[in-house]
Scaffold this active site. Structure first.
Site, short mmCIF file in Angstrom:
data_model
loop_
_atom_site.label_atom_id
_atom_site.label_comp_id
_atom_site.label_asym_id
_atom_site.label_seq_id
_atom_site.Cartn_x
_atom_site.Cartn_y
_atom_site.Cartn_z
N CYS A 1 0.84 -1.20 0.00
CA CYS A 1 0.00 0.00 0.00
C CYS A 1 0.88 1.26 0.00
O CYS A 1 1.99 1.25 0.55
CB CYS A 1 -0.91 0.00 1.23
SG CYS A 1 -2.44 -0.92 0.99
N ASN B 1 0.68 -13.72 -10.14
CA ASN B 1 0.13 -14.86 -9.39
C ASN B 1 -1.01 -14.30 -8.56
O ASN B 1 -0.79 -13.50 -7.67
CB ASN B 1 1.18 -15.46 -8.45
CG ASN B 1 2.31 -16.11 -9.20
OD1 ASN B 1 2.10 -16.70 -10.26
ND2 ASN B 1 3.53 -16.02 -8.67
O1 LIG Z 1 7.56 -13.81 -5.32
P1 LIG Z 1 6.41 -14.31 -4.51
O2 LIG Z 1 5.09 -13.75 -4.93
O3 LIG Z 1 6.63 -14.16 -3.03
O4 LIG Z 1 6.42 -15.88 -4.78
C1 LIG Z 1 5.55 -16.56 -5.65
O5 LIG Z 1 5.90 -16.37 -7.02
C2 LIG Z 1 7.19 -16.83 -7.42
C3 LIG Z 1 7.32 -16.64 -8.92
O6 LIG Z 1 6.36 -17.35 -9.66
C4 LIG Z 1 7.41 -18.28 -7.02
O7 LIG Z 1 8.76 -18.62 -7.23
C5 LIG Z 1 7.07 -18.54 -5.55
O8 LIG Z 1 7.15 -19.91 -5.27
C6 LIG Z 1 5.66 -18.03 -5.27
O9 LIG Z 1 5.31 -18.23 -3.92
#
Ligand SMILES: O=P(O)(O)O[C@H]1O[C@H](CO)[C@@H](O)[C@H](O)[C@H]1O
Ligand SMILES: O=P(O)(O)O[C@H]1O[C@H](CO)[C@@H](O)[C@H](O)[C@H]1O
Lengths: 346, 346
Positions: A54, A153
């Protein structure tokens, strides 16, 4: 589609990766006693004082976010790749390793903690696209960067560790495997026909109609014939362009519109904030011309039957081939028939 | 391993699949606010009247299990592949599909509902191995079967829908991609050196020692140099044999012993019934000689930091390359140092 394939086990070929998927349409009746995910309600708070994404909050690394007003990016505090790495190479009989340079960034889609893409305003999604364009160009220009991977993601089922809507960019020295496969297959077609394979593909899909989900003047969103994930989709520009930086102002608005419509349909499918990993595949930034490349954005959502039952890509899928139950045509039909008004607004 | 690689981002090459993995050893300090899995306690009941895999119970399809006393297999009631499928092939411009025949079986490891591999007796694991051997031979002999995939999905995190310890076998007409990649790379080495690439590899690993987890007279369990999953391991026979059917009685006992020791270490790592997908890769049953093939069993466990925090193969991993944080050497060291007495017995 032919009835044989609608109802019986078969394999389908992915023209971009050159790989196969096993489809088992008759298997949807399988009962489920396995894992049940939590339902995810849309977030309510526009600001969360404990959120390190944020505006004005201090992040875990100690840095403070500016009071940003639109899409905002910064270098990941826990980056998997870094620009300065001692160079090294191991070639010891069968053991091969190589140091890897890169940059990892976080892209906050909006200052508003509660706004996922489907509930953002179109003009604010345009800001996200403009930021992606700038990052692709700027990172791609760095001498040690040959590939820029933009992705999101979404949802904790997809490993997302912070609910503030955001995506990531991992830019690096090597060209990753997925991109290499797609480069090779697009290049083969380009050499043979002097036409983008995806352009040819969408022309066929526009005739067949059965896998199309949403369409506007510049883009098509469809469930690809070779989809792996139950509700996997691809957004493909109708114009053959190699990367997102080539989108003009008008096309950016169309791109924002189709992202919004598609993700609204996703949320409406099971009345949940629909988890997925999305990514943009486009030409590598290795200094080569890539006339074969036709950029596209793919969505890989894990949910299968409801907001709580997902598809697992496990044993057979890890050791043999990806496998799916419902067909691409069934998935496209379900998505196509859904409203483009978000369920939270009905 | 060289310190450059112990502490800095690099890529490693998989000699079997020909693919790369991104390793980010410096990233283990990353805080985690994301998804937390449930802890899994070992099961207590030796029989569950609602379990459709327990002896004498009626399964969902309506069939009744016999009162089996050791490893037992039957045709999956909701099989993804079936022996009788109308033959069909689609070759319409860019759309390619083909009907696929096959057989899917379920393998109950023990009549006892509570006995996972690490807590089974060695002699009962030998029964599982004998059943795998018979299935590989019998299914492989069918005229429409060219590949037999034996695997186990353990734990609901790995999509397992019934806690009664069991594995599966999916036998089919086509040779799946993973097996094709491994066939190709093993065959290339075989042609060049008239030696199994895995034999050469384990000779190197026996000298280096740093990736070995357990060893007995006939087998080696190690974290492969190119491991993707945090605690991924491979069990490799020291003798160059193409498939499990070639194991003699003595070797079967060694195989059972190393499976038991390795899975005990897994459970002991986080004091939990450790989830994984395991699979046996071996020569296809396509009627060809496969002198290049060296059978092995791989374990892909998702847990990363504790019984409740797993690694997600999502955005970057789906669109670019697999990625891991801890190195193969760190993972091997942790596993190697663990007791081979199951934590529930201490
Ligand atoms: O970077 P973040 O959002 O903490 O982590 C997430 O995305 C990454 C990239 O796809 C992955 O390697 C991780 O396992 C996942 O938990
Ligand atoms: O057959 P099961 O155990 O019900 O199903 C599990 O294993 C299969 C084979 O890996 C997967 O296709 C399913 O997604 C998974 O839930």
């Amino acid at each position: 589609m032919d009835n044989t394939f609608n109802e019986n086990p078969h394999r389908r070929f992915n023209i971009l990766t050159g790989e196969w998927v096993l489809v088992s349409p008759h298997r949807t009746k399988r009962p489920w006693q396995g894992k049940v995910e939590k339902t995810v309600s849309p977030l309510k708070d526009t600001y969360d004082e404990n959120c390190y994404l944020c505006p004005t909050n201090t992040r875990m690394g100690g840095k403070k976010n500016p009071d940003y007003k639109k899409a905002y990016s910064f270098i990941n505090d826990f980056a998997a790749l870094m620009p300065e790495v001692p160079e090294g190479e191991l070639q010891h009989n069968l053991l091969q390793a190589k140091s890897e340079k890169g940059v990892c960034k976080v892209v906050c889609f909006s200052p508003d903690h509660s706004l996922t893409l489907p509930v953002m305003e179109e003009k604010d999604i345009v800001e996200v696209i403009s930021l992606w364009q700038r990052e692709y160009l700027e990172l791609g220009k760095l001498p040690f960067i040959n590939h820029v991977q933009i992705f999101e993601n979404k949802g904790d089922t997809m490993g997302c560790s912070n609910p503030h809507p955001h995506g990531q960019i991992w830019a690096q020295e090597s060209i990753p495997q997925e991109t290499l496969k797609k480069t090779k297959n697009q290049a083969n077609y380009w050499k043979g026909f002097k036409k983008s394979i995806l352009l040819e593909y969408i022309e066929q899909e526009l005739k067949a109609k059965e896998r199309i989900v949403v369409e506007n003047k510049d883009f098509l969103a469809l469930v690809p014939f070779w989809a792996i994930w139950p509700y996997e989709t691809m957004i493909i520009p109708k114009r053959h362009i190699q990367n997102i930086a080539l989108l003009n102002e008008d096309e950016k608005v169309s791109f924002a519109a189709i992202i919004k419509e598609l993700t609204i349909k996703y949320d409406n499918l099971f009345n949940t904030s629909f988890p997925y990993s999305a990514g943009i595949h486009q030409a590598p930034t290795d200094g080569e011309d890539h006339p074969e490349w036709h950029f596209h954005m793919s969505f890989y959502p894990p949910l299968l039957r409801s907001a709580t039952v997902k598809k697992f890509m496990v044993g057979y899928e890890m050791f043999a081939d990806p496998q799916r139950d419902i067909t691409a045509e069934q998935a496209a039909k379900s998505l196509r028939e859904l409203s483009t008004i978000h369920y939270s607004k009905l």
